[in-house]
Design a protein around this motif. Structure first.
Motif, mmCIF file in Angstrom:
data_model
loop_
_atom_site.group_PDB
_atom_site.id
_atom_site.type_symbol
_atom_site.label_atom_id
_atom_site.label_comp_id
_atom_site.label_asym_id
_atom_site.label_seq_id
_atom_site.Cartn_x
_atom_site.Cartn_y
_atom_site.Cartn_z
ATOM 1 N N GLU A 192 0.828 -1.212 0.000
ATOM 2 C CA GLU A 192 0.000 0.000 0.000
ATOM 3 C C GLU A 192 0.858 1.256 0.000
ATOM 4 O OE1 GLU A 192 -2.499 -0.574 3.381
ATOM 5 O OE2 GLU A 192 -3.561 -2.280 2.460
ATOM 6 N N THR A 193 1.986 1.229 0.697
ATOM 7 C CA THR A 193 2.903 2.374 0.681
ATOM 8 C C THR A 193 3.457 2.599 -0.714
ATOM 9 O OG1 THR A 193 3.507 2.045 2.991
ATOM 10 C CG2 THR A 193 5.045 3.298 1.638
ATOM 11 N N TRP A 194 3.838 1.526 -1.385
ATOM 12 C CA TRP A 194 4.349 1.660 -2.754
ATOM 13 C C TRP A 194 3.283 2.255 -3.672
ATOM 14 C CZ3 TRP A 194 7.264 -3.601 -3.841
ATOM 15 C CH2 TRP A 194 8.421 -3.639 -3.052
ATOM 16 N N GLN A 195 2.056 1.808 -3.517
ATOM 17 C CA GLN A 195 1.002 2.311 -4.393
ATOM 18 C C GLN A 195 0.807 3.818 -4.191
ATOM 19 O OE1 GLN A 195 -2.496 -0.041 -4.610
ATOM 20 N NE2 GLN A 195 -3.670 1.468 -5.766
ATOM 21 N N ARG A 196 0.899 4.277 -2.951
ATOM 22 C CA ARG A 196 0.703 5.705 -2.685
ATOM 23 C C ARG A 196 1.822 6.559 -3.258
ATOM 24 N NH1 ARG A 196 -0.724 3.764 2.497
ATOM 25 N NH2 ARG A 196 1.318 4.387 3.312
ATOM 26 N N HIS A 197 3.000 5.992 -3.431
ATOM 27 C CA HIS A 197 4.155 6.795 -3.819
ATOM 28 C C HIS A 197 4.635 6.511 -5.242
ATOM 29 C CE1 HIS A 197 4.270 7.100 0.630
ATOM 30 N NE2 HIS A 197 4.741 8.302 0.370
ATOM 31 N N THR A 198 3.812 5.849 -6.040
ATOM 32 C CA THR A 198 4.151 5.613 -7.437
ATOM 33 C C THR A 198 2.946 5.963 -8.306
ATOM 34 O OG1 THR A 198 3.367 3.315 -7.400
ATOM 35 C CG2 THR A 198 5.698 3.704 -6.820
ATOM 36 N N ALA A 199 3.175 5.933 -9.626
ATOM 37 C CA ALA A 199 2.083 6.157 -10.573
ATOM 38 C C ALA A 199 1.445 4.853 -11.030
ATOM 39 C CB ALA A 199 2.621 6.926 -11.787
ATOM 40 N N TRP A 200 1.810 3.737 -10.449
ATOM 41 C CA TRP A 200 1.342 2.436 -10.899
ATOM 42 C C TRP A 200 -0.183 2.314 -10.866
ATOM 43 C CZ3 TRP A 200 5.061 -0.335 -7.017
ATOM 44 C CH2 TRP A 200 6.374 -0.244 -7.512
ATOM 45 N N ALA A 201 -0.668 1.423 -11.716
ATOM 46 C CA ALA A 201 -2.097 1.089 -11.666
ATOM 47 C C ALA A 201 -2.458 0.488 -10.315
ATOM 48 C CB ALA A 201 -2.440 0.113 -12.794
ATOM 49 N N GLY A 202 -1.489 -0.148 -9.673
ATOM 50 C CA GLY A 202 -1.731 -0.693 -8.345
ATOM 51 C C GLY A 202 -0.556 -1.509 -7.852
ATOM 52 N N ALA A 203 -0.551 -1.740 -6.561
ATOM 53 C CA ALA A 203 0.419 -2.640 -5.926
ATOM 54 C C ALA A 203 -0.349 -3.450 -4.891
ATOM 55 C CB ALA A 203 1.558 -1.868 -5.269
ATOM 56 N N VAL A 204 -0.239 -4.764 -4.962
ATOM 57 C CA VAL A 204 -1.045 -5.658 -4.135
ATOM 58 C C VAL A 204 -0.141 -6.722 -3.524
ATOM 59 C CG1 VAL A 204 -2.940 -7.326 -4.137
ATOM 60 C CG2 VAL A 204 -3.086 -5.283 -5.577
ATOM 61 N N ALA A 205 -0.323 -6.992 -2.247
ATOM 62 C CA ALA A 205 0.369 -8.107 -1.610
ATOM 63 C C ALA A 205 -0.305 -9.413 -2.012
ATOM 64 C CB ALA A 205 0.348 -7.958 -0.100
ATOM 65 N N ALA A 206 0.493 -10.455 -2.198
ATOM 66 C CA ALA A 206 -0.028 -11.795 -2.474
ATOM 67 C C ALA A 206 0.833 -12.796 -1.723
ATOM 68 C CB ALA A 206 -0.015 -12.081 -3.963
ATOM 69 N N VAL B 34 -3.017 -10.634 -9.482
ATOM 70 C CA VAL B 34 -2.874 -10.176 -10.868
ATOM 71 C C VAL B 34 -4.230 -9.760 -11.432
ATOM 72 C CG1 VAL B 34 -2.337 -10.934 -13.218
ATOM 73 C CG2 VAL B 34 -0.767 -11.468 -11.344
ATOM 74 N N GLU B 35 -5.267 -10.540 -11.175
ATOM 75 C CA GLU B 35 -6.600 -10.183 -11.673
ATOM 76 C C GLU B 35 -7.090 -8.878 -11.056
ATOM 77 O OE1 GLU B 35 -8.331 -11.430 -14.220
ATOM 78 O OE2 GLU B 35 -6.407 -12.460 -14.473
ATOM 79 N N ARG B 36 -6.804 -8.665 -9.789
ATOM 80 C CA ARG B 36 -7.193 -7.415 -9.142
ATOM 81 C C ARG B 36 -6.482 -6.225 -9.800
ATOM 82 N NH1 ARG B 36 -6.488 -7.218 -2.730
ATOM 83 N NH2 ARG B 36 -7.761 -9.100 -3.028
ATOM 84 N N LEU B 37 -5.226 -6.410 -10.114
ATOM 85 C CA LEU B 37 -4.469 -5.340 -10.764
ATOM 86 C C LEU B 37 -4.946 -5.116 -12.190
ATOM 87 C CD1 LEU B 37 -0.955 -6.314 -9.417
ATOM 88 C CD2 LEU B 37 -2.214 -4.231 -8.851
ATOM 89 N N ARG B 38 -5.262 -6.193 -12.892
ATOM 90 C CA ARG B 38 -5.772 -6.059 -14.256
ATOM 91 C C ARG B 38 -7.086 -5.276 -14.248
ATOM 92 N NH1 ARG B 38 -5.052 -11.058 -15.779
ATOM 93 N NH2 ARG B 38 -3.185 -10.727 -17.048
ATOM 94 N N ALA B 39 -7.947 -5.548 -13.270
ATOM 95 C CA ALA B 39 -9.214 -4.818 -13.172
ATOM 96 C C ALA B 39 -8.991 -3.341 -12.865
ATOM 97 C CB ALA B 39 -10.086 -5.446 -12.079
ATOM 98 N N ALA B 40 -7.845 -3.026 -12.236
ATOM 99 C CA ALA B 40 -7.523 -1.629 -11.922
ATOM 100 C C ALA B 40 -6.839 -0.921 -13.079
ATOM 101 C CB ALA B 40 -6.628 -1.578 -10.690
ATOM 102 N N GLY B 41 -6.621 -1.624 -14.202
ATOM 103 C CA GLY B 41 -6.044 -0.983 -15.381
ATOM 104 C C GLY B 41 -4.630 -1.397 -15.731
ATOM 105 N N ALA B 42 -4.056 -2.310 -14.970
ATOM 106 C CA ALA B 42 -2.689 -2.740 -15.265
ATOM 107 C C ALA B 42 -2.654 -3.574 -16.539
ATOM 108 C CB ALA B 42 -2.131 -3.542 -14.100
ATOM 109 N N ARG B 43 -1.653 -3.331 -17.355
ATOM 110 C CA ARG B 43 -1.436 -4.110 -18.566
ATOM 111 C C ARG B 43 -0.032 -4.702 -18.605
ATOM 112 N NH1 ARG B 43 -5.819 -3.941 -17.850
ATOM 113 N NH2 ARG B 43 -7.563 -3.280 -19.169
ATOM 114 N N ARG B 44 0.804 -4.234 -17.741
ATOM 115 C CA ARG B 44 2.127 -4.816 -17.541
ATOM 116 C C ARG B 44 2.246 -5.174 -16.060
ATOM 117 N NH1 ARG B 44 2.679 -0.788 -21.285
ATOM 118 N NH2 ARG B 44 2.890 0.845 -19.695
ATOM 119 N N PHE B 45 3.054 -6.212 -15.781
ATOM 120 C CA PHE B 45 3.073 -6.730 -14.411
ATOM 121 C C PHE B 45 4.505 -6.999 -13.951
ATOM 122 C CE2 PHE B 45 -0.961 -7.754 -16.319
ATOM 123 C CZ PHE B 45 -1.870 -7.367 -15.338
ATOM 124 N N ALA B 46 4.700 -6.801 -12.663
ATOM 125 C CA ALA B 46 5.973 -7.117 -12.021
ATOM 126 C C ALA B 46 5.688 -7.800 -10.692
ATOM 127 C CB ALA B 46 6.801 -5.854 -11.798
#
Length: 254
Positions: free
Chosen positions: A152-166, A179-191
């Motif tokens: 959550e800290t990373w998500q607040r301080h980046t422009a990413w579509a999202g950052a999620v713990a798994a 990954v599905e949660r991030l895809r629903a948030a607009g992510a098209r590339r993943f790390a």
């Protein structure tokens, strides 16, 4: 004479795990070469913690400091380590063992995971990037919460579509669900960032599930032999020495 530092890691059948832990402790020794630093494991790797403590005592030391190489406080820290320490002290009644706090939470862990992630080419300004922070998972919710807080800290301080713990086991979401949660948030590339200290079965599971769930994901290495983590290990050692009357406590964690 300084009390030896006995660093204890979880252990793994994967030989890369023990090699990585030993590499980290080589960094610790390079930072403080006068300190006697020894390696121990809780399971699946040798030497066992109890055997190392017995060896320290046999070598003529009156005390030792156990530093858990664990990222959060769960069953291993609450039960396995105190049990091994108590048994060692029963065998050697005049031998004093202090147990340091686990490594997390600490900013130096977050920085190490961040450095490994950036080494993959992940761009903090990429608005289409979704980042999964993969951890082991625990039946102890606060340990999982620690990983989620970092994401959550990373998500607040980046422009990413999202950052999620798994989590690779024992907790949700798993990597495909993240990954599905991030895809629903607009992510098209993943790390996939790594909340693991060393390679092994669970980190490999997380990476395998990421490859199955996302196209050509960027995959970070485990935190490993990082100078910041070496400094953290030493700070936990120093803090344990400074705590008067500190003794391990045995408690049950579900």
């Amino acid at each position: 004479m300084n009390a030896p530092l006995v660093a204890v890691a979880h252990g793994s059948r994967d030989p890369r795990s023990a090699a990585t832990i030993r590499g980290l402790l080589d960094v610790v020794r390079s930072v403080r070469p006068e300190l006697d630093v020894r390696t121990a494991f809780l399971d699946l790797s040798a030497p066992a913690l109890g055997d190392v403590l017995d060896a320290v005592h046999s070598d003529g030391h009156g005390s030792a400091v156990v530093v858990p190489l664990l990222l959060g406080h769960a069953y291993h820290a609450s039960v396995d380590i105190p049990t091994a320490v108590s048994e060692a002290q029963e065998r050697n009644p005049l031998f004093r063992v202090r147990t340091a706090e686990v490594l997390g939470p600490d900013q130096r862990l977050r920085e190490a995971a961040w450095r490994r992630l950036l080494q993959t080419g992940a761009d903090p300004d990429d608005e289409r990037l979704g980042v999964v922070l993969a951890g082991a998972g625990s039946a102890h919710p606060p340990a999982n919460r620690l990983v989620a807080d970092v994401a959550e800290t990373w998500q607040r301080h980046t422009a990413w579509a999202g950052a999620v713990a798994a989590f690779a086991a024992a907790a949700d979401p798993d990597v495909p669900a993240a990954v599905e949660r991030l895809r629903a948030a607009g992510a098209r590339r993943f790390a996939v960032a790594s909340w693991f200290l060393a390679p092994g079965r669970l980190p490999d599971r997380a990476l395998e599930r990421a490859r199955e769930s996302a196209p050509s994901p960027l995959l970070a290495e485990t935190m490993g032999a990082d100078r910041g983590i070496a400094d953290l290990v030493l700070s936990r050692y120093d803090a344990a020495l400074e705590t008067p009357g500190q003794q391990p406590r045995l408690s049950r964690v579900g």
